[in-house]
Scaffold this motif. Sequence first.
Motif, PDB file in Angstrom:
ATOM      1  N   LEU A   1      -6.370  -3.086   2.250  1.00  0.00           N
ATOM      2  CA  LEU A   1      -6.176  -1.642   2.371  1.00  0.00           C
ATOM      3  C   LEU A   1      -7.146  -0.887   1.456  1.00  0.00           C
ATOM      4  O   LEU A   1      -7.716   0.124   1.842  1.00  0.00           O
ATOM      5  N   ALA A   2      -7.358  -1.407   0.253  1.00  0.00           N
ATOM      6  CA  ALA A   2      -8.267  -0.754  -0.699  1.00  0.00           C
ATOM      7  C   ALA A   2      -9.699  -0.732  -0.186  1.00  0.00           C
ATOM      8  O   ALA A   2     -10.464   0.180  -0.502  1.00  0.00           O
ATOM      9  N   ALA A   3     -10.070  -1.716   0.611  1.00  0.00           N
ATOM     10  CA  ALA A   3     -11.434  -1.792   1.146  1.00  0.00           C
ATOM     11  C   ALA A   3     -11.598  -1.016   2.440  1.00  0.00           C
ATOM     12  O   ALA A   3     -12.723  -0.824   2.914  1.00  0.00           O
ATOM     13  N   SER A   4     -10.516  -0.529   2.998  1.00  0.00           N
ATOM     14  CA  SER A   4     -10.567   0.176   4.281  1.00  0.00           C
ATOM     15  C   SER A   4     -11.210   1.549   4.134  1.00  0.00           C
ATOM     16  O   SER A   4     -10.957   2.272   3.178  1.00  0.00           O
ATOM     17  N   THR A   5     -12.028   1.899   5.101  1.00  0.00           N
ATOM     18  CA  THR A   5     -12.627   3.234   5.127  1.00  0.00           C
ATOM     19  C   THR A   5     -11.926   4.134   6.145  1.00  0.00           C
ATOM     20  O   THR A   5     -12.228   5.316   6.217  1.00  0.00           O
ATOM     21  N   ALA A   6     -10.987   3.573   6.889  1.00  0.00           N
ATOM     22  CA  ALA A   6     -10.298   4.342   7.923  1.00  0.00           C
ATOM     23  C   ALA A   6      -9.376   5.407   7.337  1.00  0.00           C
ATOM     24  O   ALA A   6      -9.200   6.468   7.930  1.00  0.00           O
ATOM     25  N   ASN A   7      -8.796   5.126   6.177  1.00  0.00           N
ATOM     26  CA  ASN A   7      -7.874   6.068   5.564  1.00  0.00           C
ATOM     27  C   ASN A   7      -8.163   6.103   4.059  1.00  0.00           C
ATOM     28  O   ASN A   7      -7.596   5.321   3.297  1.00  0.00           O
ATOM     29  N   PRO A   8      -9.053   6.997   3.627  1.00  0.00           N
ATOM     30  CA  PRO A   8      -9.449   7.029   2.209  1.00  0.00           C
ATOM     31  C   PRO A   8      -8.282   7.241   1.247  1.00  0.00           C
ATOM     32  O   PRO A   8      -8.275   6.663   0.162  1.00  0.00           O
ATOM     33  N   ALA A   9      -7.300   8.025   1.623  1.00  0.00           N
ATOM     34  CA  ALA A   9      -6.164   8.273   0.728  1.00  0.00           C
ATOM     35  C   ALA A   9      -5.341   6.996   0.547  1.00  0.00           C
ATOM     36  O   ALA A   9      -4.906   6.682  -0.567  1.00  0.00           O
ATOM     37  N   ALA A  10      -5.129   6.253   1.618  1.00  0.00           N
ATOM     38  CA  ALA A  10      -4.388   4.997   1.526  1.00  0.00           C
ATOM     39  C   ALA A  10      -5.187   3.968   0.722  1.00  0.00           C
ATOM     40  O   ALA A  10      -4.614   3.205  -0.057  1.00  0.00           O
ATOM     41  N   ALA A  11      -6.508   3.957   0.898  1.00  0.00           N
ATOM     42  CA  ALA A  11      -7.359   3.044   0.133  1.00  0.00           C
ATOM     43  C   ALA A  11      -7.280   3.371  -1.354  1.00  0.00           C
ATOM     44  O   ALA A  11      -7.192   2.471  -2.200  1.00  0.00           O
ATOM     45  N   GLU A  12      -7.277   4.653  -1.678  1.00  0.00           N
ATOM     46  CA  GLU A  12      -7.156   5.064  -3.081  1.00  0.00           C
ATOM     47  C   GLU A  12      -5.819   4.622  -3.658  1.00  0.00           C
ATOM     48  O   GLU A  12      -5.745   4.103  -4.773  1.00  0.00           O
TER      49      GLU A  12
END
Length: 121
Positions: free
Chosen positions: A22-33
């Motif tokens: 999830l942290a590496a995902s670019t689809a949802n920046p807020a979730a990655a943060e």
Amino acid sequence: MSPEFSADPVRNRARHELLTKLAASTANPAAAEMARELLAGNVTPRGILSTNLYADVLAASTPGFAEWYGSLSEGEKDAQAEAGRNALTQLAAPEAKPAPPRRSDAVDDEEDFSEVDWLDG
């Protein structure tokens, strides 16, 4: 040292793996943060749920999951639970050691520098 999200080492590893993806995902920046903050130990799962810090992230995904899960038959719910148990069992299995690196044979017309000590003058 990374934070523990479960006393069960299998579940802890599974949660770390999911948060890392999830942290590496670019689809949802807020979730990655949010995942990066959890992995860094800057926030706890309880802290996320008890504050509004990531409320938008959670609110966006919760209805979709609830709708999907609610549409499943009891048999499908049981199958999903079994799939989850199987995934945890796989995570608990000892990891296979990777094969040791193998030297590839150099092409005949190329010089092999693999044994050269580059620190010798």
